[in-house]
Design an enzyme around this catalytic site. Structure first.
Site, PDB file in Angstrom:
ATOM      1  N   ASN A  18      21.595  42.430   3.837  1.00 30.30           N
ATOM      2  CA  ASN A  18      20.934  42.631   5.128  1.00 30.30           C
ATOM      3  C   ASN A  18      21.307  41.454   6.051  1.00 30.30           C
ATOM      4  OD1 ASN A  18      19.096  42.492   7.226  1.00 30.30           O
ATOM      5  ND2 ASN A  18      17.370  43.185   5.991  1.00 30.30           N
ATOM      6  N   LYS A  21      18.433  39.344   7.419  1.00 27.42           N
ATOM      7  CA  LYS A  21      17.814  38.439   6.441  1.00 27.42           C
ATOM      8  C   LYS A  21      18.733  37.256   6.168  1.00 27.42           C
ATOM      9  CE  LYS A  21      15.280  38.309   2.132  1.00 27.42           C
ATOM     10  NZ  LYS A  21      14.866  38.996   0.911  1.00 27.42           N
ATOM     11  N   ASP A  78      13.487  35.901  -4.010  1.00 26.81           N
ATOM     12  CA  ASP A  78      12.626  37.056  -4.288  1.00 26.81           C
ATOM     13  C   ASP A  78      11.205  36.597  -4.030  1.00 26.81           C
ATOM     14  OD1 ASP A  78      12.143  39.728  -4.953  1.00 26.81           O
ATOM     15  OD2 ASP A  78      11.620  39.204  -6.994  1.00 26.81           O
ATOM     16  N   SER A  79      10.393  37.478  -3.487  1.00 26.17           N
ATOM     17  CA  SER A  79       9.063  37.050  -3.076  1.00 26.17           C
ATOM     18  C   SER A  79       8.078  38.194  -3.210  1.00 26.17           C
ATOM     19  CB  SER A  79       9.107  36.573  -1.623  1.00 26.17           C
ATOM     20  OG  SER A  79       9.571  37.622  -0.791  1.00 26.17           O
ATOM     21  N   PHE A 161       6.428  40.979   9.302  1.00 23.41           N
ATOM     22  CA  PHE A 161       6.802  42.189   8.566  1.00 23.41           C
ATOM     23  C   PHE A 161       5.909  42.277   7.337  1.00 23.41           C
ATOM     24  CE2 PHE A 161       8.949  40.630   4.718  1.00 23.41           C
ATOM     25  CZ  PHE A 161       9.042  39.289   5.027  1.00 23.41           C
ATOM     26  N   TYR A 163       3.341  42.428   4.601  1.00 26.11           N
ATOM     27  CA  TYR A 163       1.879  42.280   4.544  1.00 26.11           C
ATOM     28  C   TYR A 163       1.349  41.256   5.554  1.00 26.11           C
ATOM     29  CZ  TYR A 163       2.655  44.846   0.229  1.00 26.11           C
ATOM     30  OH  TYR A 163       3.035  45.802  -0.686  1.00 26.11           O
ATOM     31  N   ASP A 164       2.192  40.797   6.486  1.00 26.59           N
ATOM     32  CA  ASP A 164       1.753  39.779   7.443  1.00 26.59           C
ATOM     33  C   ASP A 164       0.465  40.143   8.189  1.00 26.59           C
ATOM     34  OD1 ASP A 164       3.701  37.940   6.849  1.00 26.59           O
ATOM     35  OD2 ASP A 164       4.998  38.437   8.531  1.00 26.59           O
ATOM     36  N   LYS A 184       5.110  30.347  11.614  1.00 26.14           N
ATOM     37  CA  LYS A 184       5.025  30.987  10.289  1.00 26.14           C
ATOM     38  C   LYS A 184       6.041  30.338   9.337  1.00 26.14           C
ATOM     39  CE  LYS A 184       6.005  35.030   7.513  1.00 26.14           C
ATOM     40  NZ  LYS A 184       6.573  36.356   7.368  1.00 26.14           N
ATOM     41  N   HIS A 189       5.600  30.516   2.414  1.00 25.63           N
ATOM     42  CA  HIS A 189       6.204  30.410   1.086  1.00 25.63           C
ATOM     43  C   HIS A 189       7.727  30.303   1.187  1.00 25.63           C
ATOM     44  CE1 HIS A 189       5.996  34.393   2.633  1.00 25.63           C
ATOM     45  NE2 HIS A 189       6.570  34.990   1.599  1.00 25.63           N
TER      46      HIS A 189
HETATM   47  P1  IMP Z   1      11.753  40.664  -1.231  1.00 23.63           P
HETATM   48  O1  IMP Z   1      11.629  39.212  -1.553  1.00 23.63           O
HETATM   49  O2  IMP Z   1      12.707  40.923  -0.127  1.00 23.63           O
HETATM   50  O3  IMP Z   1      11.956  41.492  -2.461  1.00 23.63           O
HETATM   51  O4  IMP Z   1      10.351  41.104  -0.633  1.00 23.63           O
HETATM   52  C1  IMP Z   1       9.254  41.410  -1.396  1.00 23.63           C
HETATM   53  C2  IMP Z   1       8.158  42.042  -0.581  1.00 23.63           C
HETATM   54  O5  IMP Z   1       7.088  41.099  -0.518  1.00 23.63           O
HETATM   55  C3  IMP Z   1       8.467  42.397   0.846  1.00 23.63           C
HETATM   56  O6  IMP Z   1       8.989  43.679   0.969  1.00 23.63           O
HETATM   57  C4  IMP Z   1       7.106  42.311   1.486  1.00 23.63           C
HETATM   58  O7  IMP Z   1       6.398  43.492   1.231  1.00 23.63           O
HETATM   59  C5  IMP Z   1       6.444  41.191   0.713  1.00 23.63           C
HETATM   60  N1  IMP Z   1       6.641  39.910   1.426  1.00 23.63           N
HETATM   61  C6  IMP Z   1       7.410  38.874   1.025  1.00 23.63           C
HETATM   62  N2  IMP Z   1       7.367  37.884   1.926  1.00 23.63           N
HETATM   63  C7  IMP Z   1       6.578  38.316   2.916  1.00 23.63           C
HETATM   64  C8  IMP Z   1       6.174  37.722   4.160  1.00 23.63           C
HETATM   65  O8  IMP Z   1       6.547  36.607   4.541  1.00 23.63           O
HETATM   66  N3  IMP Z   1       5.346  38.480   4.900  1.00 23.63           N
HETATM   67  C9  IMP Z   1       4.919  39.715   4.538  1.00 23.63           C
HETATM   68  N4  IMP Z   1       5.287  40.302   3.425  1.00 23.63           N
HETATM   69  C10 IMP Z   1       6.114  39.609   2.600  1.00 23.63           C
END
Ligand code: IMP
Length: 206
Positions: A18, A21, A78-79, A161, A163-164, A184, A189
């Site tokens: 992406n 990103k 990953d988050s 984006f 869950y913000d 932000k 994180h």
């Molecule tokens: P990934 O790290 O791109 O796999 O994201 C994991 C998911 O965690 C995302 O699609 C969001 O649903 C959520 N997420 C991770 N970081 C954030 C953030 O900074 N704000 C809101 N949602 C988040």
């Protein structure tokens, strides 16, 4: 990536297809002794699908794949969101919570529905981000950033984006969707993990 390419700098591949990103991660990394490029600049690049085991395993798998494909140092993240009243769910499954094909707003609504009736003091949650670094010769490092908050009763704000809109950050008295993006990034994180990744990369070249 908004930074002048320099032939003297080694490349750092950001392991995401992406481009938006990749740009965001590059800007969060700040000033590093690398030329940052996205994986989409490498022909035929593909990434392993994210699994359900851990952020660490997902981030490392992506970083290793990107390092192998590119022959350069790679960075992957990953988050997810961990809600205490749900035993840490949705966690590593945050992007897939509630089922396939849902919008961010749908996922927030599903989370609020699952937490209906849970009082504020039990609505504590955190965002967690793992960033993995991998080099083609097998060097690896994983760093982590965490931000603590509280899940709201209703969405608030239009920024960000995921869950913000339902993630209230008590020190600033606002949800992440009500914060200016730069603010932000300073407290998030992802911002914290990338600041640690920046330090690690500086060590890697020193
Ligand atoms: P990934 O790290 O791109 O796999 O994201 C994991 C998911 O965690 C995302 O699609 C969001 O649903 C959520 N997420 C991770 N970081 C954030 C953030 O900074 N704000 C809101 N949602 C988040």
């Amino acid at each position: 990536m908004g930074r002048r390419a320099s032939p003297s700098r080694p490349r750092l591949v950001v392991a995401t297809l992406n481009p938006a990103k990749a740009r965001e991660l590059a800007s969060l990394l700040g000033d590093i002794p690398f030329e940052v490029v996205g994986l989409s600049t490498i022909p035929g690049a593909a990434l392993p699908p994210e699994g359900d085991d851990s952020y660490r395993a997902n981030a490392l798998a992506k970083a290793r794949a990107a390092a192998r494909l590119s022959g350069a140092v790679a960075l992957a993240d990953d988050s997810g969101l961990e809600v205490d009243a749900l035993g840490g769910r949705p966690g590593v499954r945050s992007a897939r919570y509630g089922g396939a094909g849902l919008s961010d707003a749908d996922r927030c609504a599903a989370l609020l529905a699952e937490l209906r009736g849970v009082p504020r003091e039990r609505r504590t949650a955190r965002f967690r981000c793992m960033v993995a670094l991998a080099s083609p010769d097998g060097r690896e490092e994983v760093v982590e950033g965490i931000v603590e908050g509280v899940i709201t009763d209703a969405p608030r704000g239009t920024g960000g984006f995921g869950y913000d809109p339902v993630f209230f950050y008590p020190p600033l008295g606002r949800t992440f969707a009500e914060l200016d993006p730069a603010l932000k990034n300073r407290v998030s994180h992802r911002g914290k993990a990338l600041a640690l990744a920046q330090e690690a990369l500086k060590r890697w070249v020193s």
